[in-house]
Design an enzyme around this catalytic site. Structure first.
Site, short mmCIF file in Angstrom:
data_model
loop_
_atom_site.label_atom_id
_atom_site.label_comp_id
_atom_site.label_asym_id
_atom_site.label_seq_id
_atom_site.Cartn_x
_atom_site.Cartn_y
_atom_site.Cartn_z
N ASP A 8 8.05 -0.57 -20.34
CA ASP A 8 8.72 -0.19 -19.09
C ASP A 8 10.24 -0.05 -19.19
OD1 ASP A 8 6.11 -0.56 -18.34
OD2 ASP A 8 6.51 -2.02 -16.75
N LYS A 106 0.59 2.72 -16.10
CA LYS A 106 -0.05 1.59 -15.40
C LYS A 106 0.43 1.51 -13.96
CE LYS A 106 3.41 -1.59 -17.13
NZ LYS A 106 3.80 -2.15 -15.82
N CYS A 151 5.93 -7.89 -16.68
CA CYS A 151 5.12 -6.96 -17.49
C CYS A 151 5.08 -7.33 -18.96
CB CYS A 151 5.59 -5.54 -17.24
SG CYS A 151 5.20 -5.05 -15.53
C1 VGL Z 1 7.44 -4.95 -13.27
C2 VGL Z 1 7.54 -5.90 -11.19
C3 VGL Z 1 6.87 -4.83 -10.64
C4 VGL Z 1 7.77 -5.05 -14.73
C5 VGL Z 1 6.76 -3.88 -12.74
O1 VGL Z 1 7.84 -3.99 -15.40
O2 VGL Z 1 7.98 -6.18 -15.21
N1 VGL Z 1 7.80 -5.97 -12.49
N2 VGL Z 1 6.48 -3.82 -11.43
#
Ligand code: VGL
Ligand code: ZN
Length: 210
Positions: A8, A106, A151
């Site tokens: 991410d 995701k 994540c």
């Molecule tokens: C994430 C909160 C919500 C992450 C993704 O990538 O850690 N955290 N969505």
């Protein structure tokens, strides 16, 4: 095959983004430095529809950071982030994307979140990443990215459960830290579950190509 998994590294998790992770931008140069050291580099993207149930905006009366109910499960709700097709969902411009061989998406189901890059939070659906790794005979991954306490943590715990050996590149991760120390507790949980915690320098000094 030596494999790096980038979790991410998207604009919304970097300073100025919708769900900015403190110092999230610090991990991008580390990713760039490590990528040439790996035969295979894969990445995940948080990739939500605009009405995703993890958004506080979908839960009247709730603020980001609160816990709400989503299809009967407790869900921490967040600012709207990583909406499919928006600039916030793109990888950082500073990331060398030429070395990323596959991207896994995701959080696409509006009723179910997916912190892990492997499975949704109910473990119902695979993103395809574990199958991709198995097809290539990958049994060990090095992981870095955002955020340590969500994540990255979920990805590492799932990968261990799937029987992979997992290295977490600690200086390549940063946490949201809704509660101070969440990032450290997440690292402790990953180590307790069997992950090896390493620094990017440790990785750079390993022999190439195994
Ligand atoms: C994430 C909160 C919500 C992450 C993704 O990538 O850690 N955290 N969505
Ligand atoms: Zn998300």
């Amino acid at each position: 095959m030596k494999t790096l998994l980038l979790v991410d590294l998207q604009n919304d998790f970097l300073p100025g983004g919708a769900l900015a992770v403190p110092e999230g931008d610090h991990v991008v140069p580390i990713a760039n430095r490590l990528m040439p050291h790996f035969r295979l580099v894969v990445a995940s993207k948080d990739w939500h529809p605009a009405d995703h149930g993890s958004f506080a905006s979908q839960h009247p009366g709730h603020q980001p950071g609160d816990t709400a109910s989503l299809d009967g499960r407790d869900q921490i709700v967040w600012p709207d982030h990583c909406v499919q097709g928006t600039a916030g969902a793109e990888f950082s411009d500073r990331l060398d994307q030429t070395r990323i061989q596959a991207v896994f998406f995701k959080g696409t189901d509006p009723r179910l979140d997916s912190y892990s890059a492997l499975f949704d939070d109910d473990h119902r659906r695979s993103t395809g990443l574990i199958e991709y790794l198995r097809e290539r005979g990958v049994n060990e991954v090095s992981v870095l990215g955002l955020a340590t306490d969500y994540c990255v943590r979920a990805t590492v715990l799932d990968a261990l459960q799937e029987g992979l050996r997992v290295q977490v590149v600690t200086d390549g991760c940063r946490g949201v830290n809704l509660q101070p120390g969440d990032d450290q507790r997440a690292l402790d949980a990953m180590r307790a579950a069997g992950a090896m915690l390493v620094t990017s320098n440790d990785v750079l000094h390993e022999p190439l190509g195994h």
